[in-house]
Scaffold this motif. Structure first.
Motif, mmCIF file in Angstrom:
data_model
loop_
_atom_site.group_PDB
_atom_site.id
_atom_site.type_symbol
_atom_site.label_atom_id
_atom_site.label_comp_id
_atom_site.label_asym_id
_atom_site.label_seq_id
_atom_site.Cartn_x
_atom_site.Cartn_y
_atom_site.Cartn_z
ATOM 1 N N TRP A 31 -2.313 -2.031 -4.498
ATOM 2 C CA TRP A 31 -3.654 -1.456 -4.373
ATOM 3 C C TRP A 31 -4.663 -2.500 -3.913
ATOM 4 O O TRP A 31 -5.751 -2.630 -4.489
ATOM 5 C CB TRP A 31 -4.081 -0.790 -5.692
ATOM 6 C CG TRP A 31 -3.172 0.305 -6.104
ATOM 7 C CD1 TRP A 31 -2.147 0.222 -7.005
ATOM 8 C CD2 TRP A 31 -3.153 1.653 -5.618
ATOM 9 N NE1 TRP A 31 -1.504 1.431 -7.103
ATOM 10 C CE2 TRP A 31 -2.101 2.334 -6.258
ATOM 11 C CE3 TRP A 31 -3.936 2.345 -4.693
ATOM 12 C CZ2 TRP A 31 -1.809 3.660 -6.011
ATOM 13 C CZ3 TRP A 31 -3.636 3.671 -4.446
ATOM 14 C CH2 TRP A 31 -2.586 4.314 -5.114
ATOM 15 N N LYS A 57 -8.541 -1.814 -3.350
ATOM 16 C CA LYS A 57 -9.484 -1.733 -4.470
ATOM 17 C C LYS A 57 -10.246 -3.045 -4.669
ATOM 18 O O LYS A 57 -11.252 -3.070 -5.370
ATOM 19 C CB LYS A 57 -8.742 -1.376 -5.761
ATOM 20 C CG LYS A 57 -8.070 -0.016 -5.740
ATOM 21 C CD LYS A 57 -9.045 1.048 -6.109
ATOM 22 C CE LYS A 57 -8.312 2.345 -6.430
ATOM 23 N NZ LYS A 57 -9.079 3.181 -7.312
ATOM 24 N N ASP A 96 -2.072 -5.763 -9.708
ATOM 25 C CA ASP A 96 -2.230 -4.323 -9.497
ATOM 26 C C ASP A 96 -3.707 -4.013 -9.726
ATOM 27 O O ASP A 96 -4.198 -4.064 -10.844
ATOM 28 C CB ASP A 96 -1.354 -3.539 -10.476
ATOM 29 C CG ASP A 96 -1.382 -2.042 -10.222
ATOM 30 O OD1 ASP A 96 -2.415 -1.535 -9.736
ATOM 31 O OD2 ASP A 96 -0.393 -1.375 -10.533
ATOM 32 N N TYR A 156 -5.213 -1.158 -9.157
ATOM 33 C CA TYR A 156 -5.418 0.290 -9.209
ATOM 34 C C TYR A 156 -6.611 0.678 -10.082
ATOM 35 O O TYR A 156 -7.357 1.596 -9.762
ATOM 36 C CB TYR A 156 -4.143 0.981 -9.717
ATOM 37 C CG TYR A 156 -4.282 2.474 -9.818
ATOM 38 C CD1 TYR A 156 -4.283 3.266 -8.669
ATOM 39 C CD2 TYR A 156 -4.404 3.103 -11.049
ATOM 40 C CE1 TYR A 156 -4.419 4.642 -8.751
ATOM 41 C CE2 TYR A 156 -4.531 4.485 -11.135
ATOM 42 C CZ TYR A 156 -4.539 5.247 -9.992
ATOM 43 O OH TYR A 156 -4.665 6.604 -10.070
ATOM 44 N N GLN A 182 0.846 -1.190 0.000
ATOM 45 C CA GLN A 182 0.000 0.000 0.000
ATOM 46 C C GLN A 182 0.880 1.238 0.000
ATOM 47 O O GLN A 182 1.970 1.235 0.569
ATOM 48 C CB GLN A 182 -0.905 0.017 1.226
ATOM 49 C CG GLN A 182 -1.920 -1.099 1.243
ATOM 50 C CD GLN A 182 -2.817 -1.058 2.462
ATOM 51 O OE1 GLN A 182 -2.583 -0.312 3.399
ATOM 52 N NE2 GLN A 182 -3.860 -1.871 2.451
#
Length: 168
Positions: free
Chosen positions: A127, A130, A98, A100, A46
């Motif tokens: 991330w 998410k 990832d 994101y 993070q």
């Protein structure tokens, strides 16, 4: 370093370190790669954009023996790697995620990642927030923060015995 007990009685270990430049990041990645537990770990990363998450992953993967270009999975969401059957980490499956670009945590489920997270191997997740509650508890969480002098303040949190082994 502080130690608390969490559900199930295993220790929650929190350790704070600093990476003063990319060499320190690479040194930490090499040390982490040397632990046999790395091959069965779920590691979450993070931090803000530019904090050094992908740079750390590249150093870790190189330290484990991944050859060639190591791409960021920002657009592909996941980049898989398999180490050949040689050396300490031979035959290890590795997935670099990832999340994101996820707009909704349900995208994790819809992408079919449940089977990958149930499989044996190293999972590195940028991330993770998410993906919401869909992810299993990480063994190790690295929270990176860029300080004004470009040093990375890193908070390491081991949530499981595997995570504690990685921090030993």
């Amino acid at each position: 370093m502080t130690v608390q007990r969490v559900a199930g009685g295993h220790p929650l270990i929190v350790k704070n370190i600093a990476w003063h430049g990319e060499d320190a990041t690479a040194d930490f990645a090499r040390a982490l790669a040397s632990h046999p537990a790395i091959g069965r770990a779920l590691i979450e990363l993070q931090g803000d954009l530019g904090a050094g998450k992908t740079t750390f992953v590249r150093h870790l993967l190189k330290s484990l023996g991944v050859e060639g270009r190591i791409k960021s999975p920002t657009y592909a969401v996941v980049e898989p790697y398999t180490l050949p059957d040689a050396g300490q980490n031979g035959g290890m499956n590795i997935w670099h995620f990832d999340f994101y670009r996820f707009n909704d945590p349900r995208e994790w489920e819809e992408a079919g990642f449940r089977d990958i997270f149930a499989a044996t191997g190293l999972k590195l997740v940028e991330w993770p927030e998410k993906a919401g509650a869909h992810l299993p508890q990480p063994d190790l969480l690295l929270r990176l923060e860029v300080l004004p002098d470009e040093t990375r303040a890193v908070t390491l949190t081991a949530h499981t015995p595997t995570g504690a082994e990685l921090l030993a």
